[in-house]
Design a protein around this motif. Structure first.
Motif, PDB file in Angstrom:
ATOM      1  N   SER A  87       0.847  -1.363   0.105  1.00 23.32           N
ATOM      2  CA  SER A  87       0.090   0.088   0.125  1.00 23.32           C
ATOM      3  C   SER A  87       0.890   1.361   0.090  1.00 23.32           C
ATOM      4  N   TYR A  88       0.250   2.325  -0.449  1.00 22.77           N
ATOM      5  CA  TYR A  88       0.941   3.589  -0.587  1.00 22.77           C
ATOM      6  C   TYR A  88       1.218   4.021   0.812  1.00 22.77           C
ATOM      7  N   THR A  89       0.613   3.851   1.925  1.00 18.95           N
ATOM      8  CA  THR A  89       0.743   4.141   3.265  1.00 18.95           C
ATOM      9  C   THR A  89       2.256   3.258   3.637  1.00 18.95           C
ATOM     10  N   GLU A  90       2.392   2.278   3.512  1.00 20.86           N
ATOM     11  CA  GLU A  90       3.338   1.424   3.605  1.00 20.86           C
ATOM     12  C   GLU A  90       4.572   2.012   2.889  1.00 20.86           C
ATOM     13  N   TRP A  91       4.517   2.286   1.792  1.00 21.38           N
ATOM     14  CA  TRP A  91       5.621   2.820   0.990  1.00 21.38           C
ATOM     15  C   TRP A  91       6.157   4.254   1.924  1.00 21.38           C
ATOM     16  N   VAL A  92       5.166   5.130   2.272  1.00 22.12           N
ATOM     17  CA  VAL A  92       5.556   6.333   2.929  1.00 22.12           C
ATOM     18  C   VAL A  92       6.499   6.034   4.418  1.00 22.12           C
ATOM     19  N   GLY A  93       5.944   4.971   4.867  1.00 26.04           N
ATOM     20  CA  GLY A  93       6.509   4.433   6.330  1.00 26.04           C
ATOM     21  C   GLY A  93       7.955   4.024   5.866  1.00 26.04           C
ATOM     22  N   VAL A 133      -0.552  10.378  10.036  1.00 20.64           N
ATOM     23  CA  VAL A 133      -1.759  10.814   9.607  1.00 20.64           C
ATOM     24  C   VAL A 133      -2.410   9.752   8.428  1.00 20.64           C
ATOM     25  N   MET A 134      -1.679   9.172   7.659  1.00 26.12           N
ATOM     26  CA  MET A 134      -2.077   8.288   6.914  1.00 26.12           C
ATOM     27  C   MET A 134      -2.543   6.903   7.537  1.00 26.12           C
ATOM     28  N   LEU A 135      -2.129   6.795   8.399  1.00 27.53           N
ATOM     29  CA  LEU A 135      -2.671   5.503   9.403  1.00 27.53           C
ATOM     30  C   LEU A 135      -3.816   5.822  10.047  1.00 27.53           C
ATOM     31  N   ASN A 136      -4.578   6.878   9.704  1.00 23.83           N
ATOM     32  CA  ASN A 136      -5.840   7.312  10.421  1.00 23.83           C
ATOM     33  C   ASN A 136      -5.536   8.075  11.570  1.00 23.83           C
ATOM     34  N   ILE A 144       2.878   8.001  16.730  1.00 26.99           N
ATOM     35  CA  ILE A 144       3.808   8.310  15.847  1.00 26.99           C
ATOM     36  C   ILE A 144       3.898   9.853  15.536  1.00 26.99           C
ATOM     37  N   ILE A 145       2.970  10.453  15.450  1.00 25.79           N
ATOM     38  CA  ILE A 145       2.963  11.971  15.192  1.00 25.79           C
ATOM     39  C   ILE A 145       3.588  12.720  16.436  1.00 25.79           C
TER      40      ILE A 145
END
Length: 79
Positions: A6-12, A47-50, A55-56
């Motif tokens: 997923s794109y979220t994982e790529w960002v991570g 933020v992408m992880l809802n 983390i934030i």
């Protein structure tokens, strides 16, 4: 989704890579700048992880600590 990730994982993964790269720097100012970029990407990831507050909050603190030390280091150099 790219390569079944997923794109979220790529960002991570990107944030982790930038963070790892930052610790390879010899110059402390460069380390803090690159580490700050990683922290910003981690905030986006949170933020992408809802809204993942742990983390934030952690990465906002790291970002402000880096800015603080970069600012005061610059003031020492100019004095």
């Amino acid at each position: 989704m790219l390569l079944n990730i997923s794109y979220t994982e790529w960002v991570g993964y990107l944030a982790s890579a930038v963070l790892i790269i930052s610790f390879l720097m010899k110059n402390l100012s460069t380390l803090r700048i690159i580490n700050s970029i990683g922290a910003i990407i981690f905030v986006i990831y949170g933020v992408m992880l809802n809204i993942s507050w742990p983390i934030i909050i952690t990465n906002v603190f790291i970002l402000f600590a880096n800015i603080y030390y970069l600012y005061f280091n610059q003031r020492k150099v100019n004095s």
